[in-house]
Motif scaffolding. Structure first.
Motif, PDB file in Angstrom:
ATOM      1  N   GLU A  21      -5.042  -4.980   6.590  1.00  0.00           N
ATOM      2  CA  GLU A  21      -5.263  -3.527   6.583  1.00  0.00           C
ATOM      3  C   GLU A  21      -6.531  -3.178   7.355  1.00  0.00           C
ATOM      4  OE1 GLU A  21      -6.085   0.158   3.467  1.00  0.00           O
ATOM      5  OE2 GLU A  21      -5.516  -1.815   2.709  1.00  0.00           O
ATOM      6  N   ASN A  22      -7.607  -3.960   7.132  1.00  0.00           N
ATOM      7  CA  ASN A  22      -8.853  -3.711   7.861  1.00  0.00           C
ATOM      8  C   ASN A  22      -8.677  -3.887   9.365  1.00  0.00           C
ATOM      9  OD1 ASN A  22     -10.271  -3.189   5.497  1.00  0.00           O
ATOM     10  ND2 ASN A  22     -10.902  -5.321   5.234  1.00  0.00           N
ATOM     11  N   GLU A  23      -7.748  -4.785   9.739  1.00  0.00           N
ATOM     12  CA  GLU A  23      -7.493  -5.018  11.162  1.00  0.00           C
ATOM     13  C   GLU A  23      -6.558  -3.976  11.759  1.00  0.00           C
ATOM     14  OE1 GLU A  23      -8.787  -7.276  13.268  1.00  0.00           O
ATOM     15  OE2 GLU A  23     -10.185  -7.814  11.683  1.00  0.00           O
ATOM     16  N   GLY A  24      -6.057  -3.039  10.926  1.00  0.00           N
ATOM     17  CA  GLY A  24      -5.203  -1.982  11.424  1.00  0.00           C
ATOM     18  C   GLY A  24      -3.751  -2.379  11.605  1.00  0.00           C
ATOM     19  N   LEU A  25      -3.328  -3.507  11.017  1.00  0.00           N
ATOM     20  CA  LEU A  25      -1.948  -3.959  11.157  1.00  0.00           C
ATOM     21  C   LEU A  25      -1.014  -3.258  10.179  1.00  0.00           C
ATOM     22  CD1 LEU A  25      -2.515  -7.786  11.701  1.00  0.00           C
ATOM     23  CD2 LEU A  25      -2.345  -5.971  13.401  1.00  0.00           C
ATOM     24  N   ILE A  26      -1.534  -2.814   9.039  1.00  0.00           N
ATOM     25  CA  ILE A  26      -0.760  -2.014   8.094  1.00  0.00           C
ATOM     26  C   ILE A  26      -1.605  -0.814   7.685  1.00  0.00           C
ATOM     27  CG2 ILE A  26       0.632  -3.933   7.208  1.00  0.00           C
ATOM     28  CD1 ILE A  26      -1.245  -4.060   4.810  1.00  0.00           C
ATOM     29  N   SER A  27      -0.950   0.246   7.246  1.00  0.00           N
ATOM     30  CA  SER A  27      -1.660   1.472   6.866  1.00  0.00           C
ATOM     31  C   SER A  27      -1.042   2.058   5.596  1.00  0.00           C
ATOM     32  CB  SER A  27      -1.624   2.498   8.000  1.00  0.00           C
ATOM     33  OG  SER A  27      -2.173   1.985   9.186  1.00  0.00           O
ATOM     34  N   PRO A  28      -1.306   1.452   4.443  1.00  0.00           N
ATOM     35  CA  PRO A  28      -0.748   1.988   3.194  1.00  0.00           C
ATOM     36  C   PRO A  28      -1.346   3.353   2.864  1.00  0.00           C
ATOM     37  CG  PRO A  28      -2.347   0.284   2.716  1.00  0.00           C
ATOM     38  CD  PRO A  28      -2.148   0.273   4.197  1.00  0.00           C
ATOM     39  N   LYS A  29      -0.557   4.188   2.230  1.00  0.00           N
ATOM     40  CA  LYS A  29      -1.031   5.505   1.831  1.00  0.00           C
ATOM     41  C   LYS A  29      -1.766   5.425   0.507  1.00  0.00           C
ATOM     42  CE  LYS A  29       2.664   7.966   4.264  1.00  0.00           C
ATOM     43  NZ  LYS A  29       3.794   8.920   4.141  1.00  0.00           N
ATOM     44  N   ARG A  30      -2.514   6.478   0.198  1.00  0.00           N
ATOM     45  CA  ARG A  30      -3.275   6.553  -1.050  1.00  0.00           C
ATOM     46  C   ARG A  30      -2.577   7.494  -2.034  1.00  0.00           C
ATOM     47  NH1 ARG A  30      -7.778   3.022  -1.798  1.00  0.00           N
ATOM     48  NH2 ARG A  30      -8.558   2.490   0.281  1.00  0.00           N
ATOM     49  N   ASN A  31      -2.602   7.089  -3.298  1.00  0.00           N
ATOM     50  CA  ASN A  31      -2.083   7.958  -4.356  1.00  0.00           C
ATOM     51  C   ASN A  31      -3.115   9.041  -4.645  1.00  0.00           C
ATOM     52  OD1 ASN A  31      -1.403   9.069  -6.967  1.00  0.00           O
ATOM     53  ND2 ASN A  31      -0.039   7.310  -7.252  1.00  0.00           N
ATOM     54  N   ASP A  32      -2.710  10.310  -4.566  1.00  0.00           N
ATOM     55  CA  ASP A  32      -3.651  11.409  -4.772  1.00  0.00           C
ATOM     56  C   ASP A  32      -4.206  11.430  -6.192  1.00  0.00           C
ATOM     57  OD1 ASP A  32      -3.250  12.222  -2.180  1.00  0.00           O
ATOM     58  OD2 ASP A  32      -1.619  13.606  -2.700  1.00  0.00           O
ATOM     59  N   ALA A  33      -3.475  10.909  -7.144  1.00  0.00           N
ATOM     60  CA  ALA A  33      -3.911  10.958  -8.543  1.00  0.00           C
ATOM     61  C   ALA A  33      -5.015   9.955  -8.841  1.00  0.00           C
ATOM     62  CB  ALA A  33      -2.715  10.720  -9.471  1.00  0.00           C
ATOM     63  N   ASN A  34      -4.855   8.711  -8.391  1.00  0.00           N
ATOM     64  CA  ASN A  34      -5.834   7.667  -8.720  1.00  0.00           C
ATOM     65  C   ASN A  34      -6.471   7.014  -7.498  1.00  0.00           C
ATOM     66  OD1 ASN A  34      -3.739   6.084  -7.711  1.00  0.00           O
ATOM     67  ND2 ASN A  34      -3.001   5.510  -9.760  1.00  0.00           N
ATOM     68  N   ASN A  35      -6.078   7.443  -6.292  1.00  0.00           N
ATOM     69  CA  ASN A  35      -6.635   6.941  -5.027  1.00  0.00           C
ATOM     70  C   ASN A  35      -6.307   5.469  -4.780  1.00  0.00           C
ATOM     71  OD1 ASN A  35      -8.007   7.659  -2.645  1.00  0.00           O
ATOM     72  ND2 ASN A  35      -9.859   6.630  -3.328  1.00  0.00           N
ATOM     73  N   TYR A  36      -5.318   4.918  -5.499  1.00  0.00           N
ATOM     74  CA  TYR A  36      -4.895   3.545  -5.272  1.00  0.00           C
ATOM     75  C   TYR A  36      -3.974   3.477  -4.055  1.00  0.00           C
ATOM     76  CZ  TYR A  36      -6.689   2.143  -9.869  1.00  0.00           C
ATOM     77  OH  TYR A  36      -7.494   1.867 -10.942  1.00  0.00           O
ATOM     78  N   ARG A  37      -3.952   2.296  -3.424  1.00  0.00           N
ATOM     79  CA  ARG A  37      -3.047   2.099  -2.290  1.00  0.00           C
ATOM     80  C   ARG A  37      -1.610   2.003  -2.795  1.00  0.00           C
ATOM     81  NH1 ARG A  37      -7.543  -1.011  -1.418  1.00  0.00           N
ATOM     82  NH2 ARG A  37      -8.575  -0.898   0.620  1.00  0.00           N
ATOM     83  N   GLU A  38      -0.703   2.609  -2.062  1.00  0.00           N
ATOM     84  CA  GLU A  38       0.717   2.505  -2.338  1.00  0.00           C
ATOM     85  C   GLU A  38       1.418   1.979  -1.092  1.00  0.00           C
ATOM     86  OE1 GLU A  38       2.296   6.182  -3.747  1.00  0.00           O
ATOM     87  OE2 GLU A  38       1.528   5.873  -5.789  1.00  0.00           O
ATOM     88  N   TYR A  39       2.007   0.792  -1.220  1.00  0.00           N
ATOM     89  CA  TYR A  39       2.628   0.118  -0.084  1.00  0.00           C
ATOM     90  C   TYR A  39       4.105   0.483  -0.009  1.00  0.00           C
ATOM     91  CZ  TYR A  39      -1.674  -2.578  -0.037  1.00  0.00           C
ATOM     92  OH  TYR A  39      -2.990  -2.947   0.025  1.00  0.00           O
TER      93      TYR A  39
END
Length: 382
Positions: A21-39
């Motif tokens: 993710e840090n290398e920009g190979l994947i871009s998971p979205k964030r959950n608006d409720a808890n700010n956790y990554r959702e793949y």
């Protein structure tokens, strides 16, 4: 889908997933409720592709170009096959030498460069690869990087506190020679009046400054962790006399406070203890708030708040509110902003990176210059 679910489904670790993710190979979205990554399923498919290509030895840079459409799979495979051919030739040379050593039954003491074959280019390439792997460490997550920085910095400032408690009074008494003659204050432009000041100033402040410069040069031109740790300890020990001399110079030359107020080494010892406590506080904030080091304004707010509290506590018995405020504000801002930039520059840094950044922060003069010298090792892309 959570990162734990992805880890079990794809068969790679959380550290690898975050790294990609840090290398920009994947871009998971964030959950608006808890700010956790959702793949998403798309992220899963991308990770599967990354896993296959990494097994084949394709570097991260090539995978990034494939994802961005800047390269085709045919071109990447062609480059990989060319490298494999070169690696096969190098391995064949290694195999021949290993077989010769086994058949000759040579003792360990007879091992030297003379047993290598004449193809100097292939051996140089193999040596560079091995040497780069030997200085490569496990890549740290941002939380692990913060933990390493916190341990190193708090330990260094505790050394400053011990030096101040044990030798602070002697250093303070010696550094009082920095007081500026009244005639210099009356006519600062005259060289004959400036000379006595230069003598007293150099005896009190020049040695710690020169030691800082020497330590910075040593940091810049070495990649040896043992040397860097030795430099870190020298910086920590040197920081106490440097701060005492700088304090006396500022108090006398700028006349921040009344000259009859005495400050002992114990004051400086407690100051460094509170600085170490500030480092621990920053680490705890980063643990509870993962985005703490993502914005500089968060660091500034923490520095102002901690400075206000320490000024209120420290100025009550001593009355030196301006000195306490200035000292804490400068050091809290200095530590926080340097820590912030270390997090921004890490990009999957390892423990070696944490050591070099800790050395840089402990050297006040070193932070004003670029540390990107020989201290940066070659990192294996994972």
């Amino acid at each position: 889908m959570t990162i734990k679910d992805v880890e079990s489904k794809v068969g790679i670790t959380k550290a690898n997933i975050r790294y990609y993710e840090n290398e920009g190979l994947i871009s998971p979205k964030r959950n608006d409720a808890n700010n956790y990554r959702e793949y998403s399923e798309e992220d899963i498919e991308q990770l599967e592709r990354i896993k296959v290509l990494r097994v084949l030895g394709v570097p991260i840079s090539d995978i990034r170009e494939l994802k961005n459409g800047k390269a085709t799979l045919d071109n990447v495979m062609e480059n990989r096959l060319r490298l494999l051919h070169e690696e096969e030739q190098n391995l064949e040379a290694v195999r021949r030498v290993c077989e010769n050593l086994r058949h000759c039954h040579l003792p360990y003491d007879s091992v030297s460069e003379s047993i290598l074959e004449e193809d100097e280019a292939s051996w140089s390439e193999q040596l560079a690869k091995v040497m780069s792997e030997d200085i490569t460490k496990e890549i740290l997550t941002p939380r692990q990087l913060n933990k390493n920085l916190a341990l190193m910095l708090s330990y260094g400032y505790l050394i400053c506190a011990v030096v101040s408690f044990l030798l602070g009074d002697w250093i303070y008494s010696y550094s009082k020679d920095i007081l500026i003659p009244e005639k210099l204050l009356g006519s600062p432009g005259l060289m004959e009046n400036a000379f006595p000041f230069a003598i007293t100033f150099m005896t009190a402040l020049s040695f710690p400054v020169i030691l800082c410069i020497i330590c910075y040069v040593a940091m810049y031109f070495t990649a040896n962790t043992k040397i860097l740790m030795a430099v870190f300890h020298i910086n920590a020990i040197n920081l106490s006399p440097l701060s005492i001399a700088a304090y006396l110079f500022a108090r006398t030359f700028i006349s921040l406070e009344q000259k009859d107020i005495s400050v002992s080494g114990t004051y400086f010892g407690f100051f460094w203890l509170m600085v170490a406590a500030y480092v621990i506080m920053l680490f705890l904030l980063s643990r509870t708030w993962r985005h703490f080091f993502s914005k500089a304004r968060y660091i500034v707010a923490a520095a102002i708040g901690y400075t206000a509290v320490m000024t209120l506590i420290g100025s009550t018995p001593s009355g030196q509110w301006l000195t306490i405020f200035t000292g804490f504000f400068l050091f809290t801002m200095y530590i926080g902003l340097n820590w912030f930039h270390a997090c921004q520059d890490s990009k999957g840094g390892n423990r070696y990176f944490a050591i070099t950044e800790s050395c840089r922060i402990m050297n006040i003069l070193g932070t004003a210059f670029d540390m990107r010298g020989k201290t940066i090792p070659t990192w294996v892309e994972r």
